[in-house]
Design a protein around this motif. Structure first.
Motif, mmCIF file in Angstrom:
data_model
loop_
_atom_site.group_PDB
_atom_site.id
_atom_site.type_symbol
_atom_site.label_atom_id
_atom_site.label_comp_id
_atom_site.label_asym_id
_atom_site.label_seq_id
_atom_site.Cartn_x
_atom_site.Cartn_y
_atom_site.Cartn_z
ATOM 1 N N ARG A 148 -4.475 -43.203 19.923
ATOM 2 C CA ARG A 148 -3.350 -42.543 19.258
ATOM 3 C C ARG A 148 -3.858 -41.538 18.225
ATOM 4 N NH1 ARG A 148 1.515 -45.417 20.270
ATOM 5 N NH2 ARG A 148 2.557 -44.513 18.466
ATOM 6 N N PRO A 149 -3.022 -40.570 17.843
ATOM 7 C CA PRO A 149 -3.448 -39.564 16.854
ATOM 8 C C PRO A 149 -3.839 -40.200 15.519
ATOM 9 C CG PRO A 149 -1.421 -38.894 17.946
ATOM 10 C CD PRO A 149 -1.671 -40.315 18.353
ATOM 11 N N THR A 150 -4.666 -39.512 14.785
ATOM 12 C CA THR A 150 -5.085 -39.969 13.455
ATOM 13 C C THR A 150 -3.960 -39.728 12.451
ATOM 14 O OG1 THR A 150 -7.372 -39.427 13.969
ATOM 15 C CG2 THR A 150 -6.823 -39.706 11.643
ATOM 16 N N ILE A 151 -3.787 -40.648 11.543
ATOM 17 C CA ILE A 151 -2.723 -40.543 10.543
ATOM 18 C C ILE A 151 -2.932 -39.329 9.645
ATOM 19 C CG2 ILE A 151 -3.942 -42.048 8.904
ATOM 20 C CD1 ILE A 151 -1.196 -43.165 8.098
ATOM 21 N N ILE A 152 -1.838 -38.607 9.373
ATOM 22 C CA ILE A 152 -1.907 -37.466 8.449
ATOM 23 C C ILE A 152 -0.919 -37.622 7.290
ATOM 24 C CG2 ILE A 152 -2.777 -35.825 10.153
ATOM 25 C CD1 ILE A 152 0.078 -34.811 10.504
ATOM 26 N N ASP A 153 0.053 -38.532 7.431
ATOM 27 C CA ASP A 153 1.023 -38.773 6.359
ATOM 28 C C ASP A 153 0.300 -39.320 5.132
ATOM 29 O OD1 ASP A 153 4.085 -39.203 5.673
ATOM 30 O OD2 ASP A 153 3.019 -41.031 5.054
ATOM 31 N N LYS A 154 0.386 -38.610 4.017
ATOM 32 C CA LYS A 154 -0.398 -38.962 2.831
ATOM 33 C C LYS A 154 0.015 -40.303 2.227
ATOM 34 C CE LYS A 154 -1.561 -34.209 1.569
ATOM 35 N NZ LYS A 154 -1.454 -33.146 0.525
ATOM 36 N N TYR A 207 2.748 -43.687 12.062
ATOM 37 C CA TYR A 207 2.137 -42.461 11.537
ATOM 38 C C TYR A 207 0.798 -42.096 12.181
ATOM 39 C CZ TYR A 207 5.612 -42.945 7.831
ATOM 40 O OH TYR A 207 6.788 -43.056 7.134
ATOM 41 N N GLY A 208 0.182 -43.030 12.873
ATOM 42 C CA GLY A 208 -1.126 -42.761 13.453
ATOM 43 C C GLY A 208 -2.173 -43.728 12.931
ATOM 44 N N GLY A 267 1.581 -42.819 3.748
ATOM 45 C CA GLY A 267 1.222 -43.882 4.676
ATOM 46 C C GLY A 267 -0.272 -44.168 4.650
ATOM 47 N N LYS A 268 -1.065 -43.119 4.584
ATOM 48 C CA LYS A 268 -2.518 -43.273 4.552
ATOM 49 C C LYS A 268 -2.962 -43.988 3.288
ATOM 50 C CE LYS A 268 -6.755 -40.598 5.282
ATOM 51 N NZ LYS A 268 -7.309 -39.247 5.532
ATOM 52 N N SER A 269 -2.362 -43.626 2.167
ATOM 53 C CA SER A 269 -2.697 -44.270 0.897
ATOM 54 C C SER A 269 -2.250 -45.726 0.896
ATOM 55 C CB SER A 269 -2.039 -43.510 -0.261
ATOM 56 O OG SER A 269 -2.410 -44.059 -1.503
#
Length: 375
Positions: free
Chosen positions: A118-124, A162-163, A126-128
């Motif tokens: 799946r794509p890598t997460i880019i949502d800031k 989100y990835g 969600g990533k944090s």
């Protein structure tokens, strides 16, 4: 420079970087008192939540390393709420089961074996958030496994929505652990494969120790115990080398108990255990408590203990270095683990009355709170 009150006005980025790096260095050297001094200017002068993140994470890591898991969780969940993710303070098994069923439904709607692509997460946000949960899950495992299950499920949900990211590997490993209780070993093993695929994809040493540690909880039913030892030893060495103190030292204890169970020569293991304990003392880390029990167990088995009764572990909880750790840690991991080791030793030496007593005590502890951690 660090004491210059105008440094954050005239050299904001540099000041932020220096204080953040100092906090990380203090943590890596076990100087927990120095962490609060290093982060105080960041929390006071940081312009936004993003700039203050490293300071908050340093505090959480420090609290956890000192055995103050409840405080670490309180700080971490407050930080998560700033990101829009709220968690119940003391969830029960019904709340965790509801979250698990929700996550199961999400996963049943997709091809699980395509998750690693799946794509890598880019949502800031969600990533944090997934990174904060990545840190907190270990502490929740000690304090309240219902909360741990909820946190792991939220990590899975973020990864699907989100990835994926480096932390997703740990999330699926931990979800596999949760599935051993709710869906059986085969289901757990399936998500263990997803975790391994993600670990290979991101090729990150940052998560290696914790992923290996969590996978070990159910891979031991699929692989020979002896085959797990080199992987565990490597995970310990990698964890310590990159500054993942919490999980590197946790893996050290897992390695010791596994080595005991699969017949590693006791003299060699005793030397390894001493090396692990030196690291734990250096970092003033709570894993020293359980390591001390293992060391005493080995000494009792080899006849090198100063105690005549091999089932006697002495008043380890009263020693200065262990006694300073919180009651929280001593009452969860340590007492239960001590009773397990005394049960084992009593059985080996024909003290079946004591073995039965320890077994009953462990049973009562295990049933005193739903999904309570005993490791």
């Amino acid at each position: 420079f660090l004491l210059d009150k105008r440094s954050f006005v005239e050299h904001y980025d540099l000041s932020l970087e220096i204080h953040s790096s100092l906090a990380e260095a203090e943590y890596a050297t076990g100087n927990h008192g120095g962490i609060s001094i290093a982060v105080e200017p960041i929390l006071k002068h940081g312009r936004n939540l993003k700039d203050k993140m490293q300071a908050y994470l340093a505090i959480i890591n420090s609290l956890g390393a000192q055995g103050q898991q409840a405080k670490a969780i309180k700080s971490g969940t407050a930080l998560l709420s700033m990101h829009g993710y709220n968690f119940p303070p003391s969830p029960d098994i019904n709340e965790s089961t509801e979250e698990i069923h929700k996550t199961q439904s999400i996963l049943q709607s997709i091809n699980v074996f395509e998750i690693a692509t799946r794509p890598t997460i880019i949502d800031k946000k969600g990533k944090s958030a997934i990174h904060i949960l990545f840190i907190l899950a270990r502490h929740a495992h000690i304090v309240n496994q219902n909360l741990m299950s909820i946190m792991v499920c939220r990590m899975i949900q973020i990864s699907i929505e989100y990835g994926v990211c480096v932390e997703s590997s740990f999330a699926f490993a931990a979800y596999g652990y949760v599935m051993t209780k709710f869906a059986g070993l085969e289901e757990a093993y399936k998500y263990g494969k997803v975790a391994t695929a993600l670990l290979d994809r991101f090729d990150s040493k940052e998560v290696l120790a914790r992923v290996v540690c969590v996978l070990n909880d159910f891979l031991i039913f699929k692989e020979p115990l002896q085959a797990r030892l080199p992987t565990l030893k490597n995970a310990y060495e990698v964890g310590i080398s990159i500054g993942d103190i919490e999980w590197g030292l946790t893996v050290a204890n897992v390695y010791t108990i596994m080595a005991l169970q699969c017949g590693r020569p006791l003299t060699a293991l005793a030397d390894e255990a001493k090396g692990f304990m030196q690291q734990m003392r250096l970092y003033k880390h709570h894993t020293l408590v359980v390591a001390s029990l293992y060391s005493r167990f080995i000494a009792n088995l080899t006849g090198t203990s100063d105690r005549g009764d091999p089932t006697d572990f002495g008043d380890l909880l009263g020693s200065d270095e262990i006694g300073t750790l919180t009651q929280e840690v001593r009452q969860t991991s340590v007492v239960n683990r001590a009773h397990f080791l005394r049960l084992w030793m009593a059985y080996l030496f024909g003290r079946y009355d004591l073995a039965a007593e320890m077994a009953e005590s462990r049973w009562k502890m295990a049933n005193s709170r739903p999904l309570r951690s005993t490791s």
